[in-house]
Design a protein around this motif. Structure first.
Motif, PDB file in Angstrom:
ATOM      1  N   MET A 142       3.813   8.274   7.921  1.00  0.00           N
ATOM      2  CA  MET A 142       4.362   8.104   6.599  1.00  0.00           C
ATOM      3  C   MET A 142       5.197   6.831   6.579  1.00  0.00           C
ATOM      4  SD  MET A 142       6.635  10.732   4.367  1.00  0.00           S
ATOM      5  CE  MET A 142       8.280  10.473   4.947  1.00  0.00           C
ATOM      6  N   CYS A 143       5.106   6.123   5.502  1.00  0.00           N
ATOM      7  CA  CYS A 143       5.837   4.874   5.362  1.00  0.00           C
ATOM      8  C   CYS A 143       6.732   4.955   4.138  1.00  0.00           C
ATOM      9  CB  CYS A 143       4.857   3.718   5.218  1.00  0.00           C
ATOM     10  SG  CYS A 143       5.679   2.138   4.984  1.00  0.00           S
ATOM     11  N   LEU A 144       8.006   4.671   4.319  1.00  0.00           N
ATOM     12  CA  LEU A 144       8.931   4.578   3.193  1.00  0.00           C
ATOM     13  C   LEU A 144       9.164   3.108   2.904  1.00  0.00           C
ATOM     14  CD1 LEU A 144      11.617   7.235   4.149  1.00  0.00           C
ATOM     15  CD2 LEU A 144       9.797   7.446   2.472  1.00  0.00           C
ATOM     16  N   SER A 145       8.929   2.717   1.690  1.00  0.00           N
ATOM     17  CA  SER A 145       9.135   1.330   1.314  1.00  0.00           C
ATOM     18  C   SER A 145      10.400   1.246   0.479  1.00  0.00           C
ATOM     19  CB  SER A 145       7.931   0.811   0.529  1.00  0.00           C
ATOM     20  OG  SER A 145       8.081  -0.555   0.263  1.00  0.00           O
ATOM     21  N   ILE A 146      11.362   0.475   0.955  1.00  0.00           N
ATOM     22  CA  ILE A 146      12.625   0.302   0.256  1.00  0.00           C
ATOM     23  C   ILE A 146      12.477  -0.863  -0.715  1.00  0.00           C
ATOM     24  CG2 ILE A 146      15.066  -0.248   0.548  1.00  0.00           C
ATOM     25  CD1 ILE A 146      14.806   0.941   3.394  1.00  0.00           C
ATOM     26  N   PRO A 147      12.884  -0.677  -1.966  1.00  0.00           N
ATOM     27  CA  PRO A 147      12.801  -1.799  -2.912  1.00  0.00           C
ATOM     28  C   PRO A 147      13.552  -3.014  -2.374  1.00  0.00           C
ATOM     29  CG  PRO A 147      13.300   0.223  -4.079  1.00  0.00           C
ATOM     30  CD  PRO A 147      13.400   0.533  -2.613  1.00  0.00           C
ATOM     31  N   SER A 148      12.926  -4.162  -2.491  1.00  0.00           N
ATOM     32  CA  SER A 148      13.494  -5.409  -1.989  1.00  0.00           C
ATOM     33  C   SER A 148      13.590  -6.412  -3.126  1.00  0.00           C
ATOM     34  CB  SER A 148      12.615  -5.966  -0.872  1.00  0.00           C
ATOM     35  OG  SER A 148      12.522  -5.027   0.183  1.00  0.00           O
ATOM     36  N   LYS A 149      14.730  -7.075  -3.210  1.00  0.00           N
ATOM     37  CA  LYS A 149      14.987  -8.025  -4.285  1.00  0.00           C
ATOM     38  C   LYS A 149      14.526  -9.418  -3.879  1.00  0.00           C
ATOM     39  CE  LYS A 149      18.810  -9.613  -7.170  1.00  0.00           C
ATOM     40  NZ  LYS A 149      20.258  -9.421  -7.429  1.00  0.00           N
ATOM     41  N   VAL A 150      13.787 -10.085  -4.752  1.00  0.00           N
ATOM     42  CA  VAL A 150      13.338 -11.454  -4.494  1.00  0.00           C
ATOM     43  C   VAL A 150      14.545 -12.386  -4.637  1.00  0.00           C
ATOM     44  CG1 VAL A 150      11.817 -13.317  -5.247  1.00  0.00           C
ATOM     45  CG2 VAL A 150      11.018 -10.938  -5.354  1.00  0.00           C
ATOM     46  N   VAL A 151      14.840 -13.127  -3.571  1.00  0.00           N
ATOM     47  CA  VAL A 151      15.976 -14.061  -3.610  1.00  0.00           C
ATOM     48  C   VAL A 151      15.553 -15.522  -3.487  1.00  0.00           C
ATOM     49  CG1 VAL A 151      17.691 -12.366  -2.855  1.00  0.00           C
ATOM     50  CG2 VAL A 151      16.477 -13.718  -1.146  1.00  0.00           C
ATOM     51  N   THR A 192      16.538  -6.796   1.490  1.00  0.00           N
ATOM     52  CA  THR A 192      16.329  -5.355   1.581  1.00  0.00           C
ATOM     53  C   THR A 192      17.611  -4.732   2.107  1.00  0.00           C
ATOM     54  OG1 THR A 192      14.006  -5.766   2.130  1.00  0.00           O
ATOM     55  CG2 THR A 192      14.822  -3.538   2.489  1.00  0.00           C
ATOM     56  N   MET A 193      18.437  -4.260   1.204  1.00  0.00           N
ATOM     57  CA  MET A 193      19.712  -3.628   1.554  1.00  0.00           C
ATOM     58  C   MET A 193      20.545  -4.504   2.489  1.00  0.00           C
ATOM     59  SD  MET A 193      18.491   0.361   1.825  1.00  0.00           S
ATOM     60  CE  MET A 193      20.134   1.058   1.638  1.00  0.00           C
ATOM     61  N   GLY A 194      20.611  -5.792   2.155  1.00  0.00           N
ATOM     62  CA  GLY A 194      21.429  -6.723   2.923  1.00  0.00           C
ATOM     63  C   GLY A 194      20.698  -7.481   4.018  1.00  0.00           C
ATOM     64  N   VAL A 195      19.474  -7.120   4.301  1.00  0.00           N
ATOM     65  CA  VAL A 195      18.687  -7.797   5.328  1.00  0.00           C
ATOM     66  C   VAL A 195      17.682  -8.716   4.629  1.00  0.00           C
ATOM     67  CG1 VAL A 195      17.072  -7.516   7.245  1.00  0.00           C
ATOM     68  CG2 VAL A 195      18.936  -5.871   6.926  1.00  0.00           C
ATOM     69  N   LYS A 196      17.749 -10.011   4.942  1.00  0.00           N
ATOM     70  CA  LYS A 196      16.835 -10.963   4.311  1.00  0.00           C
ATOM     71  C   LYS A 196      15.698 -11.296   5.261  1.00  0.00           C
ATOM     72  CE  LYS A 196      20.217 -12.996   1.265  1.00  0.00           C
ATOM     73  NZ  LYS A 196      20.969 -14.173   0.891  1.00  0.00           N
ATOM     74  N   ARG A 197      14.497 -11.410   4.676  1.00  0.00           N
ATOM     75  CA  ARG A 197      13.325 -11.805   5.463  1.00  0.00           C
ATOM     76  C   ARG A 197      12.275 -12.387   4.533  1.00  0.00           C
ATOM     77  NH1 ARG A 197      10.175  -6.193   6.681  1.00  0.00           N
ATOM     78  NH2 ARG A 197      10.779  -5.183   4.758  1.00  0.00           N
ATOM     79  N   LYS A 198      11.404 -13.156   5.132  1.00  0.00           N
ATOM     80  CA  LYS A 198      10.327 -13.797   4.370  1.00  0.00           C
ATOM     81  C   LYS A 198       9.072 -12.944   4.502  1.00  0.00           C
ATOM     82  CE  LYS A 198       9.994 -18.373   4.389  1.00  0.00           C
ATOM     83  NZ  LYS A 198       9.612 -19.766   4.767  1.00  0.00           N
TER      84      LYS A 198
END
Length: 100
Positions: A1-10, A23-29
């Motif tokens: 099972m995979c939970l996908s957390i909403p991530s804000k485009v920055v 994603t909850m304070g963690v940035k990634r490309k």
């Protein structure tokens, strides 16, 4: 099972077909080449294994993030207890090694 957390485009990186998300304070490309609709700063997406899979409604994203935050707060005492147990186990292990 995979939970996908909403991530804000920055950040947008159209030349790379990628975006930077928070994603909850963690940035990634991540890649957005699987999404047909245009993306903008402050949009929310769901990500799976480094790919933005779909754009989601901001209100829905914020509601979901509030639920994740609530779950994390409720789990904090259990997580703290696990940390303490692991620290005690590590100290005991070090004590055993120093006796040898």
């Amino acid at each position: 099972m995979c939970l996908s957390i909403p991530s804000k485009v920055v950040e947008l990186h159209p030349e790379e077909t990628s975006i930077t998300v928070d994603t909850m304070g963690v940035k990634r490309k991540v890649s957005y080449h699987l999404i047909d609709e245009p993306l903008a700063i402050d949009d929310y997406v769901l990500i799976h294994i480094g790919f933005a899979m779909n754009k989601i409604d901001k209100a829905e994203a914020l509601e979901t993030l509030a639920l994740y935050d609530e779950m994390a707060q409720k789990m904090e005492p259990e997580i703290a207890a696990q940390r303490e147990s692991l620290q005690q186990e590590a100290m005991a292990s070090l004590d055993t090694k120093s006796e040898v």
